[in-house]
Scaffold this motif. Structure first.
Motif, short mmCIF file in Angstrom:
data_model
loop_
_atom_site.label_atom_id
_atom_site.label_comp_id
_atom_site.label_asym_id
_atom_site.label_seq_id
_atom_site.Cartn_x
_atom_site.Cartn_y
_atom_site.Cartn_z
N ASP A 190 3.18 -1.53 3.31
CA ASP A 190 2.88 -2.59 4.09
C ASP A 190 2.14 -3.29 2.85
O ASP A 190 1.02 -3.21 2.07
N ASP A 233 1.08 -1.09 0.02
CA ASP A 233 -0.06 0.26 0.26
C ASP A 233 1.22 0.94 0.49
O ASP A 233 2.14 1.48 -0.01
N ASN A 234 0.34 2.11 -0.03
CA ASN A 234 1.59 3.31 0.16
C ASN A 234 2.39 3.89 1.03
O ASN A 234 2.81 4.55 1.00
N ASN A 235 1.90 3.03 1.84
CA ASN A 235 2.79 3.21 3.58
C ASN A 235 3.84 2.03 3.60
O ASN A 235 4.75 1.80 4.48
#
Length: 56
Positions: free
Chosen positions: A31, A27-29
């Motif tokens: 993760d 995801d954007n992080n």
């Protein structure tokens, strides 16, 4: 002191994934909420691994 970055892991099952897998499917992080160990390849490629309501 130099620290070696830890190998990324799946938030769902704890399996190690590659940095490339994290970059592509994370995801954007960065993760990972599903990997090849706990999901089918079609689920990952359809972004089912990006659970927006995951309690991971």
């Amino acid at each position: 002191m130099n620290t070696v970055p830890l190998m990324p892991t799946c938030q769902n099952c704890g399996s190690h994934v590659t940095a490339r897998f994290r970059r592509v499917f994370g995801d954007n992080n960065g993760d990972i909420h599903g990997c090849r160990e706990c999901m089918k390849t079609t689920e990952i490629s359809n972004e089912d691994g990006l659970h927006t309501n995951c309690n991971c």
